[in-house]
Every structure is written in C-alpha cells, then in structure tokens.
Enzyme design. Structure first.
Site, PDB file in Angstrom:
ATOM      1  N   TYR A   1      -1.549   0.039  10.405  1.00 57.43           N
ATOM      2  CA  TYR A   1      -1.815  -0.667   9.144  1.00 57.43           C
ATOM      3  C   TYR A   1      -0.604  -0.560   8.214  1.00 57.43           C
ATOM      4  CZ  TYR A   1      -3.608  -1.339   4.401  1.00 57.43           C
ATOM      5  OH  TYR A   1      -3.770  -1.741   3.097  1.00 57.43           O
TER       6      TYR A   1
ATOM      7  N   THR B   1       0.833  -1.204   0.000  1.00 56.64           N
ATOM      8  CA  THR B   1       0.000   0.000   0.000  1.00 56.64           C
ATOM      9  C   THR B   1       0.868   1.255   0.000  1.00 56.64           C
ATOM     10  OG1 THR B   1      -1.402   1.336   1.463  1.00 56.64           O
ATOM     11  CG2 THR B   1      -0.140  -0.376   2.519  1.00 56.64           C
TER      12      THR B   1
HETATM   13  N1  LIG Z   1      -8.781  -1.120  -0.974  1.00 59.84           N
HETATM   14  C1  LIG Z   1      -7.701  -0.356  -1.111  1.00 59.84           C
HETATM   15  O1  LIG Z   1      -7.795   0.822  -1.530  1.00 59.84           O
HETATM   16  C2  LIG Z   1      -6.327  -0.895  -0.781  1.00 59.84           C
HETATM   17  C3  LIG Z   1      -5.229  -0.020  -0.902  1.00 59.84           C
HETATM   18  C4  LIG Z   1      -3.958  -0.544  -0.624  1.00 59.84           C
HETATM   19  C5  LIG Z   1      -3.789  -1.864  -0.258  1.00 59.84           C
HETATM   20  N2  LIG Z   1      -4.878  -2.677  -0.121  1.00 59.84           N
HETATM   21  C6  LIG Z   1      -4.651  -4.068   0.264  1.00 59.84           C
HETATM   22  O2  LIG Z   1      -5.264  -4.912  -0.696  1.00 59.84           O
HETATM   23  C7  LIG Z   1      -5.710  -6.128  -0.092  1.00 59.84           C
HETATM   24  C8  LIG Z   1      -7.163  -6.356  -0.417  1.00 59.84           C
HETATM   25  O3  LIG Z   1      -7.929  -5.247   0.053  1.00 59.84           O
HETATM   26  P1  LIG Z   1      -9.508  -5.172  -0.172  1.00 59.84           P
HETATM   27  O4  LIG Z   1      -9.873  -3.724  -0.243  1.00 59.84           O
HETATM   28  O5  LIG Z   1      -9.894  -6.094  -1.273  1.00 59.84           O
HETATM   29  O6  LIG Z   1     -10.005  -5.726   1.237  1.00 59.84           O
HETATM   30  P2  LIG Z   1     -11.134  -6.827   1.571  1.00 59.84           P
HETATM   31  O7  LIG Z   1     -11.374  -6.729   3.031  1.00 59.84           O
HETATM   32  O8  LIG Z   1     -12.294  -6.672   0.642  1.00 59.84           O
HETATM   33  O9  LIG Z   1     -10.378  -8.186   1.225  1.00 59.84           O
HETATM   34  C9  LIG Z   1      -9.538  -8.868   2.118  1.00 59.84           C
HETATM   35  C10 LIG Z   1      -9.943 -10.331   2.084  1.00 59.84           C
HETATM   36  O10 LIG Z   1      -9.041 -11.101   2.891  1.00 59.84           O
HETATM   37  C11 LIG Z   1      -9.789 -12.018   3.685  1.00 59.84           C
HETATM   38  N3  LIG Z   1      -8.957 -12.318   4.871  1.00 59.84           N
HETATM   39  C12 LIG Z   1      -8.519 -11.439   5.815  1.00 59.84           C
HETATM   40  N4  LIG Z   1      -7.752 -12.072   6.718  1.00 59.84           N
HETATM   41  C13 LIG Z   1      -7.686 -13.376   6.336  1.00 59.84           C
HETATM   42  C14 LIG Z   1      -7.026 -14.523   6.861  1.00 59.84           C
HETATM   43  N5  LIG Z   1      -6.294 -14.452   7.982  1.00 59.84           N
HETATM   44  N6  LIG Z   1      -7.168 -15.710   6.209  1.00 59.84           N
HETATM   45  C15 LIG Z   1      -7.918 -15.805   5.077  1.00 59.84           C
HETATM   46  N7  LIG Z   1      -8.558 -14.746   4.540  1.00 59.84           N
HETATM   47  C16 LIG Z   1      -8.447 -13.542   5.163  1.00 59.84           C
HETATM   48  C17 LIG Z   1     -11.106 -11.307   3.965  1.00 59.84           C
HETATM   49  O11 LIG Z   1     -12.163 -12.177   4.306  1.00 59.84           O
HETATM   50  C18 LIG Z   1     -11.342 -10.578   2.643  1.00 59.84           C
HETATM   51  O12 LIG Z   1     -12.071 -11.388   1.727  1.00 59.84           O
HETATM   52  C19 LIG Z   1      -5.403  -5.986   1.403  1.00 59.84           C
HETATM   53  O13 LIG Z   1      -4.190  -6.637   1.680  1.00 59.84           O
HETATM   54  C20 LIG Z   1      -5.261  -4.480   1.583  1.00 59.84           C
HETATM   55  O14 LIG Z   1      -4.415  -4.182   2.674  1.00 59.84           O
HETATM   56  C21 LIG Z   1      -6.147  -2.218  -0.368  1.00 59.84           C
END
Ligand SMILES: NC(=O)c1ccc[n+]([C@@H]2O[C@H](COP(=O)([O-])OP(=O)(O)OC[C@H]3O[C@@H](n4cnc5c(N)ncnc54)[C@H](O)[C@@H]3O)[C@@H](O)[C@H]2O)c1
Length: 324
Positions: free
Chosen positions: A138, A114
C-alpha cells in the site's frame, strides 16, 4: 472553482466534498462505489464509474478546474496478501487518470498520500524530509504515485499537492457522514463499537513497546481538519503555489491506552479489551511534524482526540438511520 473529487463517496473524500462546497466551490464526484457509499455523496453530483475510464474522465475534466484524487484501495493488511490489487488500482488506474489530466487543461491536482510512504521513521516527529521507505505494498503504491507527480511537475507543469495523512478519524460535524469501511480495521470505530457492545472486544496489539504506557502511539487527525487542509491546498495551487508534499497530522501522538480512556470517557461505558501479540511491522510511534503544512498553507489541526471520539460516537449511533 469546480473540482472533480475522485473517491468522493468514501470516508475522507465525502467530507472534503462538503468542506469544498461550504467554501463556495462546485463539486463533481467520480466513484465506482467499490468501497464507497452513494449515501455519503448525497447532495452532490455523483458519477458512478472508474478513474481509468478514459472517455468518462475526459468528459468530466472538460468541466472542472482541479482534481482531488482520493480514489484508491486503502487497506494495509489487504495490500500484503493481494498486492496486485493495490498496484493495479492505486498505480495503474491512477496513471490512467493522470494521462487524462495531462491531455486536458487541468493542471491542479491534490493527491491523498499517506504517512505509510515513510515506513518505519528514523526520527520523530516525522518531517517531510525523512527517507521514504514504505514497508508494505500500500505504502509502495502511494510512493510510486508521488514520484510520478514529481516527474510530471517537472516535465508537464503539473501543480500538485501530495498530502500525507496520518490516522484519519472522527466524523463530519453535521453527523450526516462518517467512516464506513467494510471490514473496519481502524482503531477508533472498533474501540467505539467495543464500548457500545455492537462489536467484539478490542484487541490491543502489544503493550511492551518502548512508549510511556507500552502501547503504540499514532497521530489521530480529525477528518474535518483533513478536509480543511484540502480546501486550502487546492486554493494554494490554483493561486500559483509550487508543487508540494505535506504531512497532515496534529503533531501530537496518542497511545492506544489513551484512546481507550477517552472512548470510555465520552461513551460513559467500560471498553472491553484484550492485549494480544504485536503485529508484524507495527512501529512503536508515528506522529507528524505539522510545521510545513502550517507554513505553506496556513493550516493546522483544530480538533483534539476528545472531539474526534465524540463525533465518531455520534456517527456510530446515527449511521444506521442515514444508511437505510
Ligand atoms: N483513512 C485513512 O486513515 C487514510 C490515511 C492515509 C491515506 N488515506 C488515503 O485517503 C484516500 C481515501 O481513503 P478513505 O479512508 O476515505 O477510503 P474509502 O475506501 O472510504 O474511499 C475510497 C473511495 O474511492 C473509491 N474508489 C476506489 N477505487 C476507485 C476507482 N478505481 N475508481 C473510482 N473510484 C474508486 C471507493 O469506492 C471509495 O469510495 C485513499 O486514497 C487512502 O489511501 C486514508
């Protein structure tokens, strides 16, 4: 290639799964559904479980060539009030997953990092060479994991891509999947709900920043552009590419007022909003230099803010039917 997609029932992972399949790759999703939704993983093999479940993960790794690791806790605000959750899930469980990877034959690993690893940037646009000085737990949890990947690349020959996303937004073009966070904290779905009258009036946190219109500037990147970068990254690594950290952004910042204007344009509605005080630690502007990703992967974002808002609006109108 066969790819294990952790967190593939979430917003970005489910979109990446679709783009992987469209590019001819096989996908297995591992997700504990803590914030994910099984509907977003429809059409894929979904294994419900935790990334730290060694026995389960060993069995899955024996069937794949690469891992895309999206699974994480991903709310900046929550990480400030409950940091234990973030270090436990993003670091401790993440390390357990990496232990399993190192014990397997898999050496190709794509990680959801991120722009929060940079904290308050010392220069704009933000290049990968900027100091990494996260200002919340985070971002710290993601930086720690990046450092582990760097060490494992040297010591164990792990080939990784740490992809530092800016603000993911929009929905897959099929209209079948999109953003489903609960609670929702991201600007674009909140703006659309305010415009449609299905959510509260939008709060604008400060309009006295040193930016052209006074509101914060962020780099909104379409989730399908992110997904395409992941496909290119896994193909790059499996072709022998060196470990790499890359920003995934458009290179162009948009202010909150611009997002409001475009939301009104695509929805044809007035967007009720109110300016309130700044949030602690909100930098005035964050936008990527996208040059390195283009140089290394031959990738650049193709979808603009209008496309992002149109797809997000379509998803917002349709998601009730999909998620029944
Ligand atoms: N949304 C954004 O703008 C953004 C920006 C930068 C980075 N990210 C990163 O991208 C990734 C996805 O983000 P997102 O927005 O799709 O979030 P999200 O919450 O929709 O997806 C995360 C998924 O991981 C699963 N999960 C969490 N912990 C788990 C575990 N211990 N075992 C198995 N499954 C698990 C959740 O159930 C969920 O389906 C994350 O790592 C987040 O930090 C997101």
């Amino acid at each position: 290639m066969r790819v294990l997609v952790t967190g593939g029932s979430g917003y970005i992972g489910s979109c990446a799964a679709r783009h992987l399949a469209a590019a001819g790759h096989e996908v297995v999703i591992l997700d504990n559904l803590s914030t994910g939704h099984k509907e977003l993983a429809q059409d894929f093999e979904l294994v419900v479980g935790n990334i730290a479940d060694r026995k389960l993960v060993d069995g899955l790794l024996a069937r794949v060539d690469a891992v895309m690791h999206f699974a994480a806790s991903a709310y900046v605000g929550e990480s400030v009030v409950n940091p234990r959750k973030y270090f436990a899930n993003n670091v401790e469980s993440g390390l357990a997953l990496l232990d399993a990877v190192l014990a397997s034959k898999v050496r190709t690993f794509v990680f959801s990092s991120t722009c929060a690893v940079y904290g308050v940037p010392r220069a704009l646009p933000m290049t990968e060479e900027l100091a990494r000085e996260p200002i919340n737990p985070y971002g710290a949890s993601k930086l720690f994991f990046e450092r582990v990947l760097e060490a494992y690349a040297v010591a164990h020959g792990l080939r990784y891509a740490a992809l530092r996303y800016f603000n993911a937004a929009g929905a897959h073009e099929s209209g079948e999947i999109g953003e489903m966070h609960e609670p929702e904290t991201h600007l674009i779905p909140l703006a659309i709900r305010a415009a449609l009258g299905t959510g509260p009036e939008l709060k604008v946190f400060g309009d006295d920043f040193e930016t052209p219109d006074g509101t914060c500037i962020r780099d909104y990147i379409h989730v399908s552009d992110l997904a395409e970068a992941h496909v290119k990254a896994v193909e790059y690594l499996s072709a022998g590419g060196d470990p790499v950290a890359l920003n995934l952004g458009t290179g162009k910042g948009s202010s909150i007022r611009e997002v409001i204007r475009w939301t009104e344009e695509v929805s044809g509605r007035k967007l009720p909003h109110e300016v309130v005080g700044r949030r602690a630690g909100d930098p005035p502007a964050l936008y990527a230099s996208a040059a390195k990703a283009e140089r290394v992967l031959g990738w650049k974002a193709r979808r603009d803010l209008e496309k992002i808002l149109k797809s997000a609006l379509e998803w917002e109108l349709k998601k009730g039917a999909v998620m029944r």
